[in-house]
Design a protein around this motif. Structure first.
Motif, PDB file in Angstrom:
ATOM      1  N   ALA A 257     -14.851  -9.952   6.709  1.00  0.00           N
ATOM      2  CA  ALA A 257     -16.253  -9.906   7.113  1.00  0.00           C
ATOM      3  C   ALA A 257     -16.431  -9.348   8.521  1.00  0.00           C
ATOM      4  CB  ALA A 257     -16.858 -11.307   7.025  1.00  0.00           C
ATOM      5  N   ARG A 258     -15.422  -9.504   9.365  1.00  0.00           N
ATOM      6  CA  ARG A 258     -15.550  -9.090  10.763  1.00  0.00           C
ATOM      7  C   ARG A 258     -14.972  -7.709  11.049  1.00  0.00           C
ATOM      8  NH1 ARG A 258     -17.778 -12.694  13.974  1.00  0.00           N
ATOM      9  NH2 ARG A 258     -17.850 -14.896  13.365  1.00  0.00           N
ATOM     10  N   ALA A 259     -14.328  -7.099  10.072  1.00  0.00           N
ATOM     11  CA  ALA A 259     -13.808  -5.747  10.275  1.00  0.00           C
ATOM     12  C   ALA A 259     -14.977  -4.791  10.476  1.00  0.00           C
ATOM     13  CB  ALA A 259     -12.959  -5.318   9.083  1.00  0.00           C
ATOM     14  N   GLY A 260     -15.052  -4.174  11.633  1.00  0.00           N
ATOM     15  CA  GLY A 260     -16.199  -3.342  11.982  1.00  0.00           C
ATOM     16  C   GLY A 260     -16.126  -1.937  11.409  1.00  0.00           C
ATOM     17  N   GLU A 261     -17.105  -1.126  11.787  1.00  0.00           N
ATOM     18  CA  GLU A 261     -17.170   0.245  11.301  1.00  0.00           C
ATOM     19  C   GLU A 261     -15.915   1.014  11.698  1.00  0.00           C
ATOM     20  OE1 GLU A 261     -20.111   4.174  11.654  1.00  0.00           O
ATOM     21  OE2 GLU A 261     -20.597   2.288  12.670  1.00  0.00           O
ATOM     22  N   GLY A 262     -15.337   1.708  10.729  1.00  0.00           N
ATOM     23  CA  GLY A 262     -14.122   2.466  10.967  1.00  0.00           C
ATOM     24  C   GLY A 262     -12.859   1.673  10.763  1.00  0.00           C
ATOM     25  N   SER A 263     -12.971   0.344  10.643  1.00  0.00           N
ATOM     26  CA  SER A 263     -11.819  -0.514  10.414  1.00  0.00           C
ATOM     27  C   SER A 263     -11.831  -1.027   8.980  1.00  0.00           C
ATOM     28  CB  SER A 263     -11.822  -1.693  11.391  1.00  0.00           C
ATOM     29  OG  SER A 263     -11.648  -1.261  12.725  1.00  0.00           O
ATOM     30  N   ARG A 264     -10.672  -1.520   8.542  1.00  0.00           N
ATOM     31  CA  ARG A 264     -10.547  -2.037   7.189  1.00  0.00           C
ATOM     32  C   ARG A 264      -9.658  -3.266   7.203  1.00  0.00           C
ATOM     33  NH1 ARG A 264      -8.604   3.473   4.061  1.00  0.00           N
ATOM     34  NH2 ARG A 264     -10.154   4.900   4.944  1.00  0.00           N
ATOM     35  N   ALA A 265      -9.857  -4.129   6.206  1.00  0.00           N
ATOM     36  CA  ALA A 265      -8.979  -5.277   5.998  1.00  0.00           C
ATOM     37  C   ALA A 265      -8.758  -5.427   4.506  1.00  0.00           C
ATOM     38  CB  ALA A 265      -9.600  -6.548   6.568  1.00  0.00           C
ATOM     39  N   GLU A 266      -7.514  -5.673   4.124  1.00  0.00           N
ATOM     40  CA  GLU A 266      -7.186  -5.800   2.700  1.00  0.00           C
ATOM     41  C   GLU A 266      -6.143  -6.892   2.516  1.00  0.00           C
ATOM     42  OE1 GLU A 266      -5.483  -3.213  -1.117  1.00  0.00           O
ATOM     43  OE2 GLU A 266      -6.031  -2.194   0.747  1.00  0.00           O
ATOM     44  N   LEU A 267      -6.339  -7.684   1.476  1.00  0.00           N
ATOM     45  CA  LEU A 267      -5.380  -8.701   1.077  1.00  0.00           C
ATOM     46  C   LEU A 267      -4.546  -8.118  -0.067  1.00  0.00           C
ATOM     47  CD1 LEU A 267      -4.736 -11.700   1.808  1.00  0.00           C
ATOM     48  CD2 LEU A 267      -6.157 -12.343  -0.154  1.00  0.00           C
ATOM     49  N   ILE A 268      -3.229  -8.046   0.123  1.00  0.00           N
ATOM     50  CA  ILE A 268      -2.344  -7.399  -0.845  1.00  0.00           C
ATOM     51  C   ILE A 268      -1.806  -8.447  -1.813  1.00  0.00           C
ATOM     52  CG2 ILE A 268      -0.295  -5.969  -1.155  1.00  0.00           C
ATOM     53  CD1 ILE A 268      -2.548  -4.567   0.382  1.00  0.00           C
ATOM     54  N   ALA A 269      -2.107  -8.261  -3.087  1.00  0.00           N
ATOM     55  CA  ALA A 269      -1.735  -9.250  -4.101  1.00  0.00           C
ATOM     56  C   ALA A 269      -0.227  -9.274  -4.305  1.00  0.00           C
ATOM     57  CB  ALA A 269      -2.434  -8.931  -5.418  1.00  0.00           C
ATOM     58  N   GLY A 270       0.277 -10.495  -4.505  1.00  0.00           N
ATOM     59  CA  GLY A 270       1.665 -10.670  -4.887  1.00  0.00           C
ATOM     60  C   GLY A 270       2.683 -10.440  -3.791  1.00  0.00           C
ATOM     61  N   THR A 271       2.249 -10.457  -2.525  1.00  0.00           N
ATOM     62  CA  THR A 271       3.175 -10.234  -1.420  1.00  0.00           C
ATOM     63  C   THR A 271       3.062 -11.357  -0.406  1.00  0.00           C
ATOM     64  OG1 THR A 271       1.580  -8.898  -0.201  1.00  0.00           O
ATOM     65  CG2 THR A 271       3.093  -7.721  -1.624  1.00  0.00           C
ATOM     66  N   GLY A 272       4.155 -11.553   0.332  1.00  0.00           N
ATOM     67  CA  GLY A 272       4.191 -12.561   1.360  1.00  0.00           C
ATOM     68  C   GLY A 272       4.049 -11.970   2.745  1.00  0.00           C
ATOM     69  N   HIS A 273       4.667 -12.621   3.717  1.00  0.00           N
ATOM     70  CA  HIS A 273       4.517 -12.245   5.116  1.00  0.00           C
ATOM     71  C   HIS A 273       5.128 -10.881   5.417  1.00  0.00           C
ATOM     72  CE1 HIS A 273       3.826 -13.132   9.340  1.00  0.00           C
ATOM     73  NE2 HIS A 273       5.086 -12.839   9.619  1.00  0.00           N
ATOM     74  N   PHE A 274       6.268 -10.583   4.803  1.00  0.00           N
ATOM     75  CA  PHE A 274       6.964  -9.313   5.056  1.00  0.00           C
ATOM     76  C   PHE A 274       6.551  -8.290   3.996  1.00  0.00           C
ATOM     77  CE2 PHE A 274       9.400 -12.744   6.941  1.00  0.00           C
ATOM     78  CZ  PHE A 274       9.613 -12.273   8.232  1.00  0.00           C
ATOM     79  N   LEU A 275       5.262  -8.050   3.921  1.00  0.00           N
ATOM     80  CA  LEU A 275       4.687  -7.240   2.849  1.00  0.00           C
ATOM     81  C   LEU A 275       5.204  -5.812   2.838  1.00  0.00           C
ATOM     82  CD1 LEU A 275       0.959  -6.570   3.903  1.00  0.00           C
ATOM     83  CD2 LEU A 275       2.609  -7.634   5.396  1.00  0.00           C
ATOM     84  N   HIS A 276       5.528  -5.264   4.008  1.00  0.00           N
ATOM     85  CA  HIS A 276       6.017  -3.891   4.079  1.00  0.00           C
ATOM     86  C   HIS A 276       7.419  -3.751   3.505  1.00  0.00           C
ATOM     87  CE1 HIS A 276       7.321  -6.117   7.551  1.00  0.00           C
ATOM     88  NE2 HIS A 276       8.253  -5.223   7.807  1.00  0.00           N
ATOM     89  N   LEU A 277       8.182  -4.842   3.464  1.00  0.00           N
ATOM     90  CA  LEU A 277       9.491  -4.835   2.825  1.00  0.00           C
ATOM     91  C   LEU A 277       9.386  -5.137   1.332  1.00  0.00           C
ATOM     92  CD1 LEU A 277      11.477  -6.705   5.610  1.00  0.00           C
ATOM     93  CD2 LEU A 277      11.983  -4.397   4.783  1.00  0.00           C
ATOM     94  N   GLU A 278       8.408  -5.929   0.957  1.00  0.00           N
ATOM     95  CA  GLU A 278       8.241  -6.304  -0.441  1.00  0.00           C
ATOM     96  C   GLU A 278       7.607  -5.182  -1.262  1.00  0.00           C
ATOM     97  OE1 GLU A 278       6.672 -10.461  -0.856  1.00  0.00           O
ATOM     98  OE2 GLU A 278       6.697 -10.367   1.330  1.00  0.00           O
ATOM     99  N   GLN A 279       6.649  -4.490  -0.671  1.00  0.00           N
ATOM    100  CA  GLN A 279       5.970  -3.388  -1.373  1.00  0.00           C
ATOM    101  C   GLN A 279       5.836  -2.182  -0.431  1.00  0.00           C
ATOM    102  OE1 GLN A 279       2.770  -4.000  -4.114  1.00  0.00           O
ATOM    103  NE2 GLN A 279       2.863  -6.224  -3.929  1.00  0.00           N
ATOM    104  N   PRO A 280       6.945  -1.543  -0.079  1.00  0.00           N
ATOM    105  CA  PRO A 280       6.896  -0.466   0.916  1.00  0.00           C
ATOM    106  C   PRO A 280       6.056   0.735   0.496  1.00  0.00           C
ATOM    107  CG  PRO A 280       9.059  -0.601  -0.117  1.00  0.00           C
ATOM    108  CD  PRO A 280       8.319  -1.826  -0.521  1.00  0.00           C
ATOM    109  N   GLU A 281       6.108   1.092  -0.784  1.00  0.00           N
ATOM    110  CA  GLU A 281       5.332   2.261  -1.222  1.00  0.00           C
ATOM    111  C   GLU A 281       3.836   1.989  -1.123  1.00  0.00           C
ATOM    112  OE1 GLU A 281       6.582   3.584  -5.035  1.00  0.00           O
ATOM    113  OE2 GLU A 281       8.548   4.270  -4.325  1.00  0.00           O
ATOM    114  N   LEU A 282       3.407   0.817  -1.560  1.00  0.00           N
ATOM    115  CA  LEU A 282       1.980   0.483  -1.503  1.00  0.00           C
ATOM    116  C   LEU A 282       1.499   0.391  -0.065  1.00  0.00           C
ATOM    117  CD1 LEU A 282      -0.665  -0.361  -2.820  1.00  0.00           C
ATOM    118  CD2 LEU A 282       0.188  -2.722  -2.860  1.00  0.00           C
ATOM    119  N   ILE A 283       2.265  -0.272   0.801  1.00  0.00           N
ATOM    120  CA  ILE A 283       1.846  -0.423   2.194  1.00  0.00           C
ATOM    121  C   ILE A 283       1.804   0.937   2.880  1.00  0.00           C
ATOM    122  CG2 ILE A 283       2.432  -1.458   4.411  1.00  0.00           C
ATOM    123  CD1 ILE A 283       1.375  -3.372   2.135  1.00  0.00           C
ATOM    124  N   THR A 284       2.782   1.786   2.613  1.00  0.00           N
ATOM    125  CA  THR A 284       2.757   3.135   3.192  1.00  0.00           C
ATOM    126  C   THR A 284       1.543   3.910   2.700  1.00  0.00           C
ATOM    127  OG1 THR A 284       5.178   3.147   3.264  1.00  0.00           O
ATOM    128  CG2 THR A 284       4.063   5.264   3.501  1.00  0.00           C
TER     129      THR A 284
END
Length: 292
Positions: A257-284
């Motif tokens: 709700a607080r992400a302003g114009e030009g910014s984004r926020a997304e909750l990635i399903a099925g991933t934990g804290h180290f999301l870039h290691l768990e789903q590297p292709e999606l995060i990239t």
């Protein structure tokens, strides 16, 4: 689908005012600079799956070992505040001659340092990405997000017990291997962190290094860390896993709700804290979409 060969990075060490900063680097030397900051309990090797994908897209990815993680040095000033972490990233940008179109990506403590830099009008980064930890002011609830926020507040102490443990001198550094293995299990359930923990052991080869790693938490109440409570003025992408065992996902509606114009926020399903290691292709993919 994004694909990349898992190429070995090059390495280089840069002199900073209080210590030497070692880095891993991927991609063309003439590419757009992207500095990637790791968190706790982690190392620059955390970017080993995302960085080659970004390099394939033309970026020059430089991932430092944060202060107090070998082969970087233990800083002579003993400062582990967020302001000090941000200062290292800014100094590295200057040494690399990054230019105004550079990108900053951070995870965990690296994200907190990234969030601080994103709040500076003179920040030399055109866009920033924060993984697992959003800008701290974004966690404050709105009227519409108060109910999930209250639930997250009630649950968060069960996630954050380790912060209190890290305040006790000598405790966490002497139990470091057991503590960090448990945190990886709790924070990213189901992810096999054996390789990451091996990298971490290499980066914390002595009691002095293990003390440095937990000292980030001992600096939380310092003026330099309180400076992290700042609204971003640069476009910022915030990504968090919905199974994150470190920061309760119930805070996400407020963040979104607080992400302003030009910014984004997304909750990635099925991933934990180290999301870039768990789903590297999606995060990239999300990072490249944002930077485009």
């Amino acid at each position: 689908m994004l694909t990349a060969m898992r190429l070995a990075p090059s390495s280089r060490i840069y002199p900073l005012a209080t210590h030497e900063m070692a880095t891993l680097q991927w991609g063309p030397s003439e590419g757009r600079l992207l500095i990637a900051l790791h968190g706790f309990p982690d190392t620059a090797w955390t970017w080993r799956t995302v960085a080659p994908l970004l390099a394939d897209a033309g970026f020059r990815v430089v991932a430092p070992f944060m202060r107090g993680y070998a082969p970087s040095g233990v800083p002579s000033d003993g400062d582990y505040s967020v302001r000090a972490l941000a200062g290292d990233a800014l100094a590295l940008h200057e040494l690399l001659g990054g230019g105004a179109d550079a990108v900053l990506v951070g995870h965990d403590w690296g994200a907190i340092a990234t969030d601080l830099i994103a709040g500076r009008q003179d920040a030399p980064f055109s866009r920033v990405v924060a993984l697992a930890v959003p800008p701290l002011p974004w966690i404050n609830p709105t009227r519409d997000t108060l109910r999930p926020w209250l639930g997250a507040v009630a649950r968060q102490p069960f996630h954050s017990w380790y912060i209190a443990a890290n305040q006790i001198p000598g405790l966490s550094e002497r139990a470091f291997d057991r503590l960090t293995a448990k945190l990886w299990r709790d924070w990213s359930p189901g992810y096999d962190a054996a390789e990451d923990l091996a990298f971490l052991r290499d980066a914390t080869p002595s009691l002095a290094y293990r003390k440095a790693a937990v000292s980030y938490y001992r600096a939380i109440a310092s003026k330099g860390s309180r400076a992290a409570f700042v609204e971003p003025v640069r476009p910022l992408l915030s990504l968090q896993g919905d199974q994150d065992g470190a920061l309760d996902a119930g805070f996400f509606p407020a963040v979104q709700a607080r992400a302003g114009e030009g910014s984004r926020a997304e909750l990635i399903a099925g991933t934990g804290h180290f999301l870039h290691l768990e789903q590297p292709e999606l995060i990239t993919q999300r990072i490249l979409e944002f930077l485009a």
